[in-house]
Design an enzyme around this catalytic site. Sequence first.
Site, PDB file in Angstrom:
ATOM      1  N   TYR A 116       0.067   2.741   8.954  1.00  0.00           N
ATOM      2  CA  TYR A 116      -1.122   2.284   9.195  1.00  0.00           C
ATOM      3  C   TYR A 116      -1.047   1.700  10.732  1.00  0.00           C
ATOM      4  O   TYR A 116      -0.202   1.093  10.912  1.00  0.00           O
ATOM      5  CB  TYR A 116      -1.596   1.171   8.238  1.00  0.00           C
ATOM      6  CG  TYR A 116      -2.965   0.124   8.497  1.00  0.00           C
ATOM      7  CD1 TYR A 116      -3.926   0.941   8.522  1.00  0.00           C
ATOM      8  CD2 TYR A 116      -2.809  -1.161   8.479  1.00  0.00           C
ATOM      9  CE1 TYR A 116      -5.271   0.146   8.854  1.00  0.00           C
ATOM     10  CE2 TYR A 116      -3.983  -1.711   8.621  1.00  0.00           C
ATOM     11  CZ  TYR A 116      -5.098  -1.138   9.011  1.00  0.00           C
ATOM     12  OH  TYR A 116      -6.170  -1.711   9.138  1.00  0.00           O
ATOM     13  N   ASP A 185       3.971  -0.692   0.855  1.00  0.00           N
ATOM     14  CA  ASP A 185       2.599  -0.483   0.975  1.00  0.00           C
ATOM     15  C   ASP A 185       2.007   0.398   0.175  1.00  0.00           C
ATOM     16  O   ASP A 185       2.124   1.548   0.167  1.00  0.00           O
ATOM     17  CB  ASP A 185       2.081  -0.164   2.358  1.00  0.00           C
ATOM     18  CG  ASP A 185       0.612  -0.398   2.789  1.00  0.00           C
ATOM     19  OD1 ASP A 185      -0.107  -0.225   1.804  1.00  0.00           O
ATOM     20  OD2 ASP A 185       0.314  -0.593   3.698  1.00  0.00           O
ATOM     21  N   LYS A 210      -9.820  -1.057  -0.220  1.00  0.00           N
ATOM     22  CA  LYS A 210      -9.835   0.368  -0.447  1.00  0.00           C
ATOM     23  C   LYS A 210     -10.052   0.795  -1.867  1.00  0.00           C
ATOM     24  O   LYS A 210     -10.897   0.178  -2.656  1.00  0.00           O
ATOM     25  CB  LYS A 210      -8.610   1.098   0.093  1.00  0.00           C
ATOM     26  CG  LYS A 210      -8.157   0.585   1.580  1.00  0.00           C
ATOM     27  CD  LYS A 210      -9.151   1.026   2.581  1.00  0.00           C
ATOM     28  CE  LYS A 210      -8.634   0.954   3.975  1.00  0.00           C
ATOM     29  NZ  LYS A 210      -8.341  -0.321   4.213  1.00  0.00           N
TER      30      LYS A 210
END
Length: 387
Positions: A116, A185, A210
Amino acid sequence: MKPTGAPDDHAAAPLGDGTRAVHAGLPPDEPYAPPLAGPAFAAHYHLPGDPAGAPYTYGRDGNPTWTALERALAELEDPDGTAHAVAFASGMAAMSAVLLSRVRPGDVVVLPDDGYNLLARLRERLEAHGARVRRVPTGGEEQFRALSGASLLWLETPSNPGLDVCDVRALADAAHREGALVVVDNTLATPLGQRPLRLGADVSVASGTKALTGHGDVLLGYVACRDAEVADGVRQWRKIVGAVPGPMEAWLAHRSLATLRLRVDQQARTALAVARALAERPEVSGLRHPGLPEDAAHPLAARQMRRFGCVVSFTLPDLEHAERFLAALRLVHQATSFGGVRSTAERRGRWGGDAVPEGFVRLSVGVEDTEDVVADLLRALDAADRT
């Protein structure tokens, strides 16, 4: 936890993912009470006498709506286990809490260099505070070689946006031999797709914005830990910096968990169908989806994932070709998030933070009918080719 009306002689049978998601975090049945109480809007609570041991004292410290959500998240991340979950105002708040509450000057931290893009901003903070950061790509031997002397290993699997996969169990074993804390993650996979704590990780962190909540209307993050001390550390960080979720957001997130299995199953089916359709297009290169049998990451993903997620990534010939394709889409909207009920796509190079070609597209499949999504993508590809 037993669903209402379940027969006693089957109480020991493990619950399915859908059943668990529907019932996770709910209070015991109470006559005439709602199954999920509404959000508790409170900045303070009635607090007589000594506050030590009080369940709720002030709105920055705790909220009954958070408690229910955190109980649900712990159940999903670690079914029938002892995990501790802490909810945050956003995924970045959750990530920051883990890294900035654990890392000290001189510590060695191993981070992915293909994860990310805002993780790079956290890396800068860690280095400014005196930590040494080693950045390595997801998958392959470099992750193992970087572990010498490390105090924390951060994994993102599948990685965003490249969808590479790493071996959580093997890396966790190797990192623990070095005395390192292992953080995964799990945003893209969700706890129904992958359970890092069951694979040996110490911490699972995710953006609930998300696929977990899935409707594109909530900013949320959370941390799930095997160790109560680690959970206490991130909880204290949440209090100090005030990165607390709103009660309405927490309630919406908990409500959304009931449809999580339905959503991720439909998204996984459509994502695989989309990947297969894109594989037939000559203008598409670099196609990635961990559920695709031909994908380089599929054998490993199949060992540690139960669902392969909603994201497909691929590259079109150049920036202009990708922009024509995106402009021609009708059902698939241009947006920067992923995991929602509505299909979205974007050219990731427009942000400048990912090491991807200009024509690289990250596609997030929603819950529309599979045939309609595939048809929209193919029609837009045809239109982009003709222009």
